[in-house]
Scaffold this motif. Structure first.
Motif, PDB file in Angstrom:
ATOM      1  N   VAL A 189       0.761  -1.055  -0.039  1.00  0.00           N
ATOM      2  CA  VAL A 189       0.010   0.070   0.058  1.00  0.00           C
ATOM      3  C   VAL A 189       0.841   1.226   0.114  1.00  0.00           C
ATOM      4  CG1 VAL A 189      -2.098  -1.060   1.114  1.00  0.00           C
ATOM      5  CG2 VAL A 189      -0.123  -0.269   2.464  1.00  0.00           C
ATOM      6  N   GLN A 192      -0.068   4.974  -1.076  1.00  0.00           N
ATOM      7  CA  GLN A 192      -1.647   4.787  -1.356  1.00  0.00           C
ATOM      8  C   GLN A 192      -2.091   5.832  -0.095  1.00  0.00           C
ATOM      9  OE1 GLN A 192      -3.616   1.299  -1.527  1.00  0.00           O
ATOM     10  NE2 GLN A 192      -2.387   0.650  -2.980  1.00  0.00           N
ATOM     11  N   ASN A 226      -9.851  -2.711   1.147  1.00  0.00           N
ATOM     12  CA  ASN A 226      -8.863  -1.917   0.952  1.00  0.00           C
ATOM     13  C   ASN A 226      -8.392  -1.084   1.917  1.00  0.00           C
ATOM     14  OD1 ASN A 226      -9.030  -2.524  -1.643  1.00  0.00           O
ATOM     15  ND2 ASN A 226     -10.542  -0.853  -2.459  1.00  0.00           N
ATOM     16  N   TRP A 230      -4.667  -0.927   4.226  1.00  0.00           N
ATOM     17  CA  TRP A 230      -3.840   0.501   4.468  1.00  0.00           C
ATOM     18  C   TRP A 230      -3.632   0.379   5.994  1.00  0.00           C
ATOM     19  CZ3 TRP A 230      -3.787   4.684   7.322  1.00  0.00           C
ATOM     20  CH2 TRP A 230      -2.989   5.671   6.771  1.00  0.00           C
TER      21      TRP A 230
END
Ligand code: HEC
Length: 374
Positions: A189, A192, A226, A230
């Motif tokens: 990640v 991101q 998602n 993270w």
């Protein structure tokens, strides 16, 4: 101790089936014969390990479900079905043998173990985790979503997983392994943006332990998946999103696992941590909001503490923990802003503005009358 090791090893094999099976079979067809055979071998080994664990109610059902997994692999069932089956078995195994799959202390920032990663891991995995050859790409989000943080942690213990030699990670302690698991999870990640904060409210269990450590993102709806990817790569930033009472609930779950496994000291430690770090900071607010609930909570903490100290039967302690968790969840709901309070704010603001306008117009009117009289 030995049993913990056997169970962790079986869990490790199941996680590899969940992750790798999809690369070996597609649409009934075997894509990679060696990889496919390896999955069959993993399942056989997992079954043997489970058979070495002490017999207890539930073990034979667990064995049958591994048998069913073997049949599903034999039938070349589709990848999602096999993955879900393997992961479910790993979760049942953990519940049956009280596996502690989460650290007690909060997880460190990913950069804590970054130097260690460069020193020990980068020569095979590459500086950014890019891998190459037989070494998997740790940035591959689809693949990493199939692993829980605990699954990653397990790959770093040579007594559980033989992927790495003793020389690579044999001397690491459990803190270092958790830190490296976070470092590895963060690679997928990198760069991101963080998920929106309201997701933390929607999925409170995923921003705390044990949820963050034991949940496999792949099994979640897309937004939660998602977000978890993270969060677990940035645990130090997520800590502030975790509700203290949710932390208390998580620690109580860990305490329950310890107590079921006969580790009273571990259970007591977690119970006290839950009280100090989760409940105490909000104790007064709860008392102000709901005195009755507050008294129930105080009494329940005291009861549970007494039971753990006096080594009360498992069923009593488990019932008390569940009771306490229910009360804590209720307290969490009570502390939330009252539904409709934003509406009353709106009304108050509107009334204030109206009053102000009325006052101003009166004052203006008076001035105007005065001036016209002059
Ligand atoms: C000697 C080379 C080597 C070193 C050093 C090494 N690894 Fe690995 N690692 C591998 C290989 C090869 C695999 C894949 C094994 C497989 O899938 O069969 C692997 C698998 C993994 C996995 C599982 C990921 C997956 O997709 O299967 C993780 C996580 C991991 N390594 C982390 C680390 C960390 C952290 C370190 C440093 C402490 C490290 N590795 C050091 C070679 C290495």
């Amino acid at each position: 101790m030995e049993n913990d090791r056997l169970a962790a090893r079986a869990s490790n094999l199941l996680s590899y089936i969940a992750v790798d099976y999809g690369d070996s079979v597609d649409d009934d067809r075997i894509l990679d014969t060696d990889l496919y055979r390896l999955q069959q071998h993993h399942a056989t080994q997992a079954l043997e390990l489970v058979r070495q664990l002490p017999d207890k109610p539930g073990r034979s059902a667990l064995e049958s479900s591994i048998g069913a997994l073997q049949e599903a692999i034999g039938r070349r069932d589709d990848a999602d079905a096999v993955r879900r089956r393997a992961n479910e078995i790993a979760d049942r195994l953990a519940a049956l043998y009280q596996m502690q799959r989460s650290p007690t202390q909060s997880l460190p920032a990913a950069n804590l173990a970054a130097p260690l990663f460069q020193q020990r891991c980068a020569r095979c995995h590459g500086s950014w985790g890019q891998g190459g050859g037989a070494v998997p790409d740790l940035r591959d989000a689809t693949r990493m979503a199939s692993f829980s943080l605990y699954d990653l942690y397990n790959t770093l213990d040579p007594t559980v997983d033989t992927v790495h030699s003793n020389r690579v990670d044999g001397d690491l302690d459990s803190r270092q392994r958790w830190a490296l698991a976070v470092t590895a999870a963060a690679l997928a990640v990198k760069n991101q943006l963080p998920p929106s904060a309201d997701l933390a409210e929607r999925y409170p269990a995923l921003v705390g332990l044990p949820g963050m450590a034991v949940t496999r993102p792949v099994e979640l709806p897309t937004d939660a998946r998602n977000a978890l990817m993270w969060w677990r790569g940035h645990p130090h930033l997520v800590r502030s999103l975790e509700h203290p009472l949710a932390r208390a609930e998580g620690l109580l779950l860990l305490a329950e696992t310890d107590y079921r496994g006969g580790d009273n000291a571990g259970a007591y430690h977690k119970l006290m941590l839950a009280y100090r770090e989760g409940y105490q900071p909000l104790q007064q607010s709860i008392e102000l909001r709901d005195r009755v609930l507050y008294r129930q909570l105080q009494a329940q903490w005291k009861k549970l503490r007494r039971e753990v100290i006096s080594a009360a039967p498992n069923t009593d302690v488990i019932a008390s923990i569940q009771n306490l968790r229910t009360l804590l969840a209720r307290a969490r709901a009570r502390l939330e802003p009252m539904p409709g309070s934003s509406i009353s704010y709106l009304w108050a603001t509107l009334l204030f503005v109206l009053a102000l306008a009325l006052g101003l117009s009166l004052w203006w009117g008076l001035r105007w009358r005065k001036r016209s009289r002059l």
